[in-house]
Write a protein that holds these residues in place. Sequence first.
Motif, PDB file in Angstrom:
ATOM      1  N   LYS A 152       0.664  -1.212   0.027  1.00 33.28           N
ATOM      2  CA  LYS A 152       0.082   0.097  -0.039  1.00 33.28           C
ATOM      3  C   LYS A 152       0.952   1.294  -0.010  1.00 33.28           C
ATOM      4  O   LYS A 152       0.457   2.308  -0.625  1.00 33.28           O
ATOM      5  N   GLY A 153       2.025   1.171   0.694  1.00 36.20           N
ATOM      6  CA  GLY A 153       2.857   2.361   0.604  1.00 36.20           C
ATOM      7  C   GLY A 153       3.736   2.381  -0.624  1.00 36.20           C
ATOM      8  O   GLY A 153       3.817   3.614  -1.176  1.00 36.20           O
ATOM      9  N   PHE A 154       3.674   1.487  -1.414  1.00 34.57           N
ATOM     10  CA  PHE A 154       4.408   1.383  -2.760  1.00 34.57           C
ATOM     11  C   PHE A 154       3.479   2.070  -3.572  1.00 34.57           C
ATOM     12  O   PHE A 154       3.924   3.035  -4.350  1.00 34.57           O
ATOM     13  N   ALA A 155       2.050   1.843  -3.558  1.00 35.37           N
ATOM     14  CA  ALA A 155       1.037   2.367  -4.369  1.00 35.37           C
ATOM     15  C   ALA A 155       1.243   4.090  -4.008  1.00 35.37           C
ATOM     16  O   ALA A 155       0.875   4.867  -5.014  1.00 35.37           O
ATOM     17  N   LEU A 156       1.275   4.566  -2.917  1.00 34.73           N
ATOM     18  CA  LEU A 156       1.500   5.878  -2.321  1.00 34.73           C
ATOM     19  C   LEU A 156       2.604   6.554  -2.676  1.00 34.73           C
ATOM     20  O   LEU A 156       2.729   7.759  -3.199  1.00 34.73           O
ATOM     21  N   PHE A 157       3.792   5.753  -2.764  1.00 34.17           N
ATOM     22  CA  PHE A 157       4.868   6.368  -3.190  1.00 34.17           C
ATOM     23  C   PHE A 157       4.787   6.762  -4.703  1.00 34.17           C
ATOM     24  O   PHE A 157       5.309   7.698  -5.351  1.00 34.17           O
ATOM     25  N   GLN A 158       4.244   5.858  -5.773  1.00 34.60           N
ATOM     26  CA  GLN A 158       3.943   6.227  -6.902  1.00 34.60           C
ATOM     27  C   GLN A 158       3.348   7.429  -7.178  1.00 34.60           C
ATOM     28  O   GLN A 158       3.637   8.205  -8.131  1.00 34.60           O
ATOM     29  N   LYS A 159       2.230   7.717  -6.424  1.00 39.67           N
ATOM     30  CA  LYS A 159       1.212   8.905  -6.532  1.00 39.67           C
ATOM     31  C   LYS A 159       2.078   9.986  -6.150  1.00 39.67           C
ATOM     32  O   LYS A 159       1.715  11.096  -6.945  1.00 39.67           O
ATOM     33  N   ASN A 160       2.846  10.007  -5.022  1.00 38.71           N
ATOM     34  CA  ASN A 160       3.191  11.392  -4.570  1.00 38.71           C
ATOM     35  C   ASN A 160       4.583  11.578  -4.669  1.00 38.71           C
ATOM     36  O   ASN A 160       4.917  12.714  -4.342  1.00 38.71           O
ATOM     37  N   CYS A 161       5.502  10.770  -4.899  1.00 40.20           N
ATOM     38  CA  CYS A 161       7.023  10.736  -5.031  1.00 40.20           C
ATOM     39  C   CYS A 161       7.742  10.641  -6.308  1.00 40.20           C
ATOM     40  O   CYS A 161       8.716  11.317  -6.465  1.00 40.20           O
ATOM     41  N   LEU A 162       7.339   9.792  -7.002  1.00 43.67           N
ATOM     42  CA  LEU A 162       7.936   9.303  -8.149  1.00 43.67           C
ATOM     43  C   LEU A 162       8.006  10.283  -9.198  1.00 43.67           C
ATOM     44  O   LEU A 162       8.984  10.269 -10.063  1.00 43.67           O
ATOM     45  N   ALA A 163       7.349  11.312  -9.358  1.00 41.70           N
ATOM     46  CA  ALA A 163       7.246  12.297 -10.417  1.00 41.70           C
ATOM     47  C   ALA A 163       8.537  13.374 -10.233  1.00 41.70           C
ATOM     48  O   ALA A 163       9.108  13.768 -11.095  1.00 41.70           O
ATOM     49  N   CYS A 164       9.336  13.152  -8.893  1.00 45.28           N
ATOM     50  CA  CYS A 164      10.573  13.881  -8.611  1.00 45.28           C
ATOM     51  C   CYS A 164      11.539  13.198  -8.120  1.00 45.28           C
ATOM     52  O   CYS A 164      12.764  13.785  -8.054  1.00 45.28           O
ATOM     53  N   HIS A 165      11.135  11.904  -7.505  1.00 47.90           N
ATOM     54  CA  HIS A 165      12.337  11.198  -6.975  1.00 47.90           C
ATOM     55  C   HIS A 165      12.342   9.718  -7.835  1.00 47.90           C
ATOM     56  O   HIS A 165      11.377   9.268  -8.023  1.00 47.90           O
ATOM     57  N   ARG A 166      13.664   9.275  -7.832  1.00 53.61           N
ATOM     58  CA  ARG A 166      14.178   7.878  -8.284  1.00 53.61           C
ATOM     59  C   ARG A 166      14.041   7.321  -6.968  1.00 53.61           C
ATOM     60  O   ARG A 166      14.438   7.885  -5.708  1.00 53.61           O
ATOM     61  N   LEU A 167      14.240   5.953  -6.901  1.00 51.50           N
ATOM     62  CA  LEU A 167      14.402   4.953  -5.972  1.00 51.50           C
ATOM     63  C   LEU A 167      15.373   3.913  -6.326  1.00 51.50           C
ATOM     64  O   LEU A 167      14.834   3.150  -7.380  1.00 51.50           O
ATOM     65  N   ASN A 168      16.584   3.430  -5.958  1.00 53.05           N
ATOM     66  CA  ASN A 168      17.461   2.378  -6.379  1.00 53.05           C
ATOM     67  C   ASN A 168      17.709   2.867  -7.991  1.00 53.05           C
ATOM     68  O   ASN A 168      18.114   2.096  -8.923  1.00 53.05           O
ATOM     69  N   GLY A 169      17.672   4.003  -8.341  1.00 50.98           N
ATOM     70  CA  GLY A 169      18.211   4.623  -9.583  1.00 50.98           C
ATOM     71  C   GLY A 169      17.064   4.420 -10.525  1.00 50.98           C
ATOM     72  O   GLY A 169      16.985   4.691 -11.932  1.00 50.98           O
ATOM     73  N   ALA A 170      15.788   3.678 -10.007  1.00 47.42           N
ATOM     74  CA  ALA A 170      14.684   3.592 -11.075  1.00 47.42           C
ATOM     75  C   ALA A 170      13.787   4.730 -11.148  1.00 47.42           C
ATOM     76  O   ALA A 170      13.056   5.306  -9.931  1.00 47.42           O
ATOM     77  N   GLY A 171      13.123   5.124 -12.164  1.00 42.11           N
ATOM     78  CA  GLY A 171      12.221   6.035 -12.399  1.00 42.11           C
ATOM     79  C   GLY A 171      12.591   7.215 -13.617  1.00 42.11           C
ATOM     80  O   GLY A 171      13.690   6.887 -14.134  1.00 42.11           O
ATOM     81  N   ASP A 172      11.765   7.903 -14.084  1.00 42.46           N
ATOM     82  CA  ASP A 172      12.157   8.812 -14.747  1.00 42.46           C
ATOM     83  C   ASP A 172      12.290  10.202 -14.460  1.00 42.46           C
ATOM     84  O   ASP A 172      12.528  11.184 -15.458  1.00 42.46           O
ATOM     85  N   ALA A 173      12.450  10.369 -13.263  1.00 39.41           N
ATOM     86  CA  ALA A 173      12.529  11.973 -12.631  1.00 39.41           C
ATOM     87  C   ALA A 173      13.847  12.309 -12.679  1.00 39.41           C
ATOM     88  O   ALA A 173      14.938  11.609 -12.628  1.00 39.41           O
ATOM     89  N   GLN A 174      13.845  13.806 -12.815  1.00 34.12           N
ATOM     90  CA  GLN A 174      14.979  14.327 -13.006  1.00 34.12           C
ATOM     91  C   GLN A 174      15.435  15.418 -11.958  1.00 34.12           C
ATOM     92  O   GLN A 174      16.189  16.291 -12.243  1.00 34.12           O
ATOM     93  N   PHE A 175      14.500  15.533 -11.045  1.00 39.09           N
ATOM     94  CA  PHE A 175      14.502  16.661 -10.293  1.00 39.09           C
ATOM     95  C   PHE A 175      14.944  16.365  -8.674  1.00 39.09           C
ATOM     96  O   PHE A 175      16.013  16.989  -8.173  1.00 39.09           O
ATOM     97  N   GLY A 176      14.264  15.643  -7.883  1.00 43.38           N
ATOM     98  CA  GLY A 176      14.510  15.290  -6.574  1.00 43.38           C
ATOM     99  C   GLY A 176      15.846  14.149  -6.459  1.00 43.38           C
ATOM    100  O   GLY A 176      15.922  13.406  -7.310  1.00 43.38           O
ATOM    101  N   PRO A 177      16.392  14.005  -5.258  1.00 45.97           N
ATOM    102  CA  PRO A 177      17.464  13.022  -4.998  1.00 45.97           C
ATOM    103  C   PRO A 177      16.781  11.627  -4.936  1.00 45.97           C
ATOM    104  O   PRO A 177      15.649  11.646  -4.815  1.00 45.97           O
ATOM    105  N   ASP A 178      17.633  10.540  -5.319  1.00 47.99           N
ATOM    106  CA  ASP A 178      17.179   9.281  -5.366  1.00 47.99           C
ATOM    107  C   ASP A 178      16.915   9.019  -3.555  1.00 47.99           C
ATOM    108  O   ASP A 178      17.720   9.403  -2.699  1.00 47.99           O
ATOM    109  N   LEU A 179      16.017   8.246  -3.486  1.00 42.99           N
ATOM    110  CA  LEU A 179      15.435   8.060  -1.931  1.00 42.99           C
ATOM    111  C   LEU A 179      16.056   6.742  -1.421  1.00 42.99           C
ATOM    112  O   LEU A 179      15.373   6.272  -0.359  1.00 42.99           O
ATOM    113  N   ASN A 180      16.953   5.998  -2.036  1.00 41.83           N
ATOM    114  CA  ASN A 180      17.366   4.606  -1.573  1.00 41.83           C
ATOM    115  C   ASN A 180      18.922   4.641  -1.765  1.00 41.83           C
ATOM    116  O   ASN A 180      19.369   3.792  -0.871  1.00 41.83           O
ATOM    117  N   ILE A 181      19.446   5.373  -2.575  1.00 41.20           N
ATOM    118  CA  ILE A 181      20.816   5.181  -3.010  1.00 41.20           C
ATOM    119  C   ILE A 181      21.530   6.705  -2.889  1.00 41.20           C
ATOM    120  O   ILE A 181      21.095   7.558  -3.505  1.00 41.20           O
TER     121      ILE A 181
END
Length: 273
Positions: free
Chosen positions: A183-212
Amino acid sequence: MDGDHLKALTLFGALLLSMPLSAAQLNLELGASSRTWQTEQLLKHPQVQTITITNDVSYKRDMSYRAVPLAALLTGIKPDDHLQAVALDGFAAELAAAPLLDTQGARAWLAIEDPAKPWPPLSEGKHSAGPFYLVWTDPQAGNISPEQWPFEVASIKRMAPVAERFPALLPDPALKADNPVNKGFALFQKNCLACHRLNGAGDAQFGPDLNIPFSPTEYFGADFLKRYIRDPQSLRQWPQAKMPAFATTVLPEGDLELLVGYLKHMAGRKVKP
């Protein structure tokens, strides 16, 4: 750089900002129903109307727009589809299709900037939210997050789900579907993924990676991390800060707990890019 050159650059910048707007185009990449819309066509759309947005997320005040219900443009899209709205600056908002297709409660609209009646700049020296801006009426009814209000939109694309495109974001597959971490993963996609990557994964170019190299759960105390998500400027203040505040109307307390739970879980699942 001498004073004359600096003055010339300043005047040139002011001239660019004062130049009249030109028409733009919106690319809808929806598979068989893909289409390119011009500003003029959208302003003449049979469902276009004037809407008022109370406390607009980007302008921080009430705004009126000429807008078309987004559902009217998403031909062939089904509620379980996944979309991505890409802005001119590369911002990529991940959007579940179901809320965009709703005609009751929180309702999505494509606001269209008329070159003859340009919108105000978002801040001094900046451009407006145009040429196209995804806005919502009654957003509280759907807990619509600030990341679901992309502005300067250039295209809207139908995409494979995030979990398929970026497996490095996935929680432990042994967890059940209704596990709080999922459920938290679904919320991460909705609220965070537009600006942040995690483990280098995602299309965002703005905020820092949230795991690496480290998850914020590893260097923030739990209470301070929640406070930071609620109101970033209450802990760190700088003029160019872009992270929005996530009020309880957008991210209820229980959802915030789930989101932090996902980040804690992923701190134990680091995958180097």
